[in-house]
Motif scaffolding. Structure first.
Motif, mmCIF file in Angstrom:
data_model
loop_
_atom_site.group_PDB
_atom_site.id
_atom_site.type_symbol
_atom_site.label_atom_id
_atom_site.label_comp_id
_atom_site.label_asym_id
_atom_site.label_seq_id
_atom_site.Cartn_x
_atom_site.Cartn_y
_atom_site.Cartn_z
ATOM 1 N N HIS A 211 36.951 54.281 -7.709
ATOM 2 C CA HIS A 211 36.281 53.526 -6.876
ATOM 3 C C HIS A 211 37.036 53.428 -5.526
ATOM 4 O O HIS A 211 38.091 53.631 -5.418
ATOM 5 N N PRO A 212 36.250 53.235 -4.625
ATOM 6 C CA PRO A 212 36.935 52.907 -3.226
ATOM 7 C C PRO A 212 38.123 51.847 -2.789
ATOM 8 O O PRO A 212 38.279 51.179 -3.704
ATOM 9 N N THR A 213 38.828 52.309 -1.811
ATOM 10 C CA THR A 213 39.844 51.107 -1.335
ATOM 11 C C THR A 213 39.308 50.709 0.202
ATOM 12 O O THR A 213 38.978 51.623 0.928
ATOM 13 N N LEU A 214 39.218 49.514 0.124
ATOM 14 C CA LEU A 214 38.747 49.112 1.524
ATOM 15 C C LEU A 214 39.938 48.460 2.071
ATOM 16 O O LEU A 214 40.593 47.617 1.600
ATOM 17 N N GLU A 215 40.514 48.866 3.258
ATOM 18 C CA GLU A 215 41.846 48.365 3.851
ATOM 19 C C GLU A 215 41.584 47.036 4.550
ATOM 20 O O GLU A 215 40.111 46.415 4.960
ATOM 21 N N ASP A 216 42.384 46.534 5.355
ATOM 22 C CA ASP A 216 42.229 45.163 5.954
ATOM 23 C C ASP A 216 41.256 45.183 6.796
ATOM 24 O O ASP A 216 40.925 45.941 7.616
ATOM 25 N N GLY A 217 40.356 44.106 6.884
ATOM 26 C CA GLY A 217 39.758 43.453 7.795
ATOM 27 C C GLY A 217 38.122 44.581 7.938
ATOM 28 O O GLY A 217 37.199 44.397 8.692
ATOM 29 N N VAL A 218 37.966 45.149 6.718
ATOM 30 C CA VAL A 218 36.802 46.106 6.671
ATOM 31 C C VAL A 218 35.554 44.966 6.443
ATOM 32 O O VAL A 218 35.723 44.061 5.617
ATOM 33 N N VAL A 219 34.277 45.593 6.881
ATOM 34 C CA VAL A 219 33.085 44.684 6.745
ATOM 35 C C VAL A 219 32.054 45.460 6.161
ATOM 36 O O VAL A 219 31.815 46.469 6.678
ATOM 37 N N VAL A 220 31.532 45.084 5.029
ATOM 38 C CA VAL A 220 30.559 46.007 4.329
ATOM 39 C C VAL A 220 29.163 45.192 4.427
ATOM 40 O O VAL A 220 28.895 44.309 3.641
ATOM 41 N N GLY A 221 28.250 45.855 5.062
ATOM 42 C CA GLY A 221 26.999 45.321 5.244
ATOM 43 C C GLY A 221 25.933 45.153 4.065
ATOM 44 O O GLY A 221 26.061 45.848 3.103
ATOM 45 N N ALA A 222 24.847 44.092 4.037
ATOM 46 C CA ALA A 222 24.284 43.962 3.033
ATOM 47 C C ALA A 222 23.701 45.322 2.362
ATOM 48 O O ALA A 222 23.106 45.860 3.005
ATOM 49 N N GLY A 223 23.526 45.275 1.334
ATOM 50 C CA GLY A 223 23.088 46.449 0.383
ATOM 51 C C GLY A 223 23.565 47.833 0.433
ATOM 52 O O GLY A 223 23.237 48.619 0.128
ATOM 53 N N ALA A 224 24.957 47.874 1.201
ATOM 54 C CA ALA A 224 25.384 49.111 1.306
ATOM 55 C C ALA A 224 26.156 49.351 -0.148
ATOM 56 O O ALA A 224 26.578 48.517 -0.883
ATOM 57 N N LYS A 225 26.247 50.837 -0.251
ATOM 58 C CA LYS A 225 26.842 51.365 -1.412
ATOM 59 C C LYS A 225 27.961 52.277 -0.898
ATOM 60 O O LYS A 225 27.929 53.121 -0.203
ATOM 61 N N VAL A 226 29.250 52.011 -1.423
ATOM 62 C CA VAL A 226 30.523 52.476 -1.207
ATOM 63 C C VAL A 226 30.840 53.402 -2.453
ATOM 64 O O VAL A 226 31.346 52.626 -3.381
#
Ligand code: COA
Length: 258
Positions: A117-132
């Motif tokens: 699964h992904p790693t999101l570093e500090d301050g990341v914003v993921v918008g509605a409905g996005a798949k990472v």
């Protein structure tokens, strides 16, 4: 524990203009409830109580529509706005000050055990409905557009949109550099004053810095013209802004909070 709770609530005020008071955040924000339940399930997971951890996590999903696997690592001031339909996988890692909107999946693309699964570093914003999807890193401060599907690493500060996710070239780097320079000139900490922050106050300060910069440029032009006419009006130095002045304001604010 209460300190952490206070920090969680403050993070909502910073990122949701609709939040009105702490009681409302405590009672009406499923994103917060999901995070608190995850702290419990994560602790149980860490102690080896795997089934109980999954049960608590499942209770959180039932209550909030947000599924966070107890094995997922979550940083401070994590904010899930609206919630519902969010899935965060077992090996996902989330840094500090990360924001997710409804319908986000931090998922895997393989059935192999291990990091998937992904790693999101500090301050990341993921918008509605996005798949990472996948075991890659989304760099600090990056933004993932709503409904994007991202399957490759995203550099820090980049914005990625679409399916498959593509990085859109940002033209405001120069503008950001100018704002930073103006903020430094004023002795002002530019941290957070960025278009990237979905915070109306930060945006307003950014606009003020742009305006100050335009006024500054015009005054310098006028001073140059006056000097050419033989005036020494602009020879006088402006009053200097000192760090202590800002610290004084901060201390006062802190005392009011306590
Ligand atoms: C991706 C995002 C962060 C970009 O914001 P921004 O930096 O202000 O960028 P802009 O709005 O100036 O858009 C830049 C370009 O990307 C496009 N774009 C923006 N968001 C997009 C998206 N989600 N999907 C596809 N293209 C998108 C714009 O149309 C624009 O294209 P153009 O240059 O051809 O005109 C933002 O659009 C977004 O999706 N934020 C998520 C917000 C959200 O989910 N809110 C939920 C609240 S309930």
């Amino acid at each position: 524990m209460f300190e952490r709770l206070r920090e969680d609530i403050q993070s909502v005020f910073h990122r949701d203009p609709a939040a009105r008071n702490a009681f409302e955040v405590l009672t009406c924000y499923p994103g917060m409830h999901a995070i608190w339940i995850h702290r419990l399930s994560g602790a149980l997971w860490g102690m080896g109580w795997k089934w109980l951890a999954r049960l608590v996590s499942n209770f959180g999903r039932w209550l909030t529509g947000i599924e966070i696997h107890p094995g997922a690592k979550v940083g401070r001031r994590f904010f899930i706005d609206h919630g519902m339909g969010i899935v965060i996988g077992e090996t996902a890692e989330i840094g500090d000050d990360v924001t997710l909107y409804q319908g986000v999946t931090l998922g895997g693309t393989s059935w192999n055990k291990g990091k998937r699964h992904p790693t999101l570093e500090d301050g990341v914003v993921v918008g509605a409905g996005a798949k990472v999807l996948g075991p890659f890193t989304v760099g600090a401060g990056a933004k993932v557009g709503s409904n994007a599907v991202v399957t490759k690493a995203v550099p820090a500060g980049a914005t990625v949109v679409g399916i498959p996710g593509r990085i859109i070239v940002k033209s405001d780097d120069e503008q950001q550099a100018k704002r930073k320079a103006m903020a430094e000139k004023l002795g002002f900490d530019a941290y957070g004053v960025s278009e990237d922050m979905p915070d109306p106050v930060a945006r307003a300060i950014g606009q003020l810095l742009d305006h100050l910069q335009a006024v500054d440029g015009r005054l310098e032009g006028m001073c140059g013209a006056l000097k050419d006419l033989g005036s020494n009006y602009c020879a006088k130095d402006l009053p200097v802004l000192r760090d202590e002045d800002f610290a004084g304001v901060k201390d006062k604010d802190d005392s009011q909070v306590g």
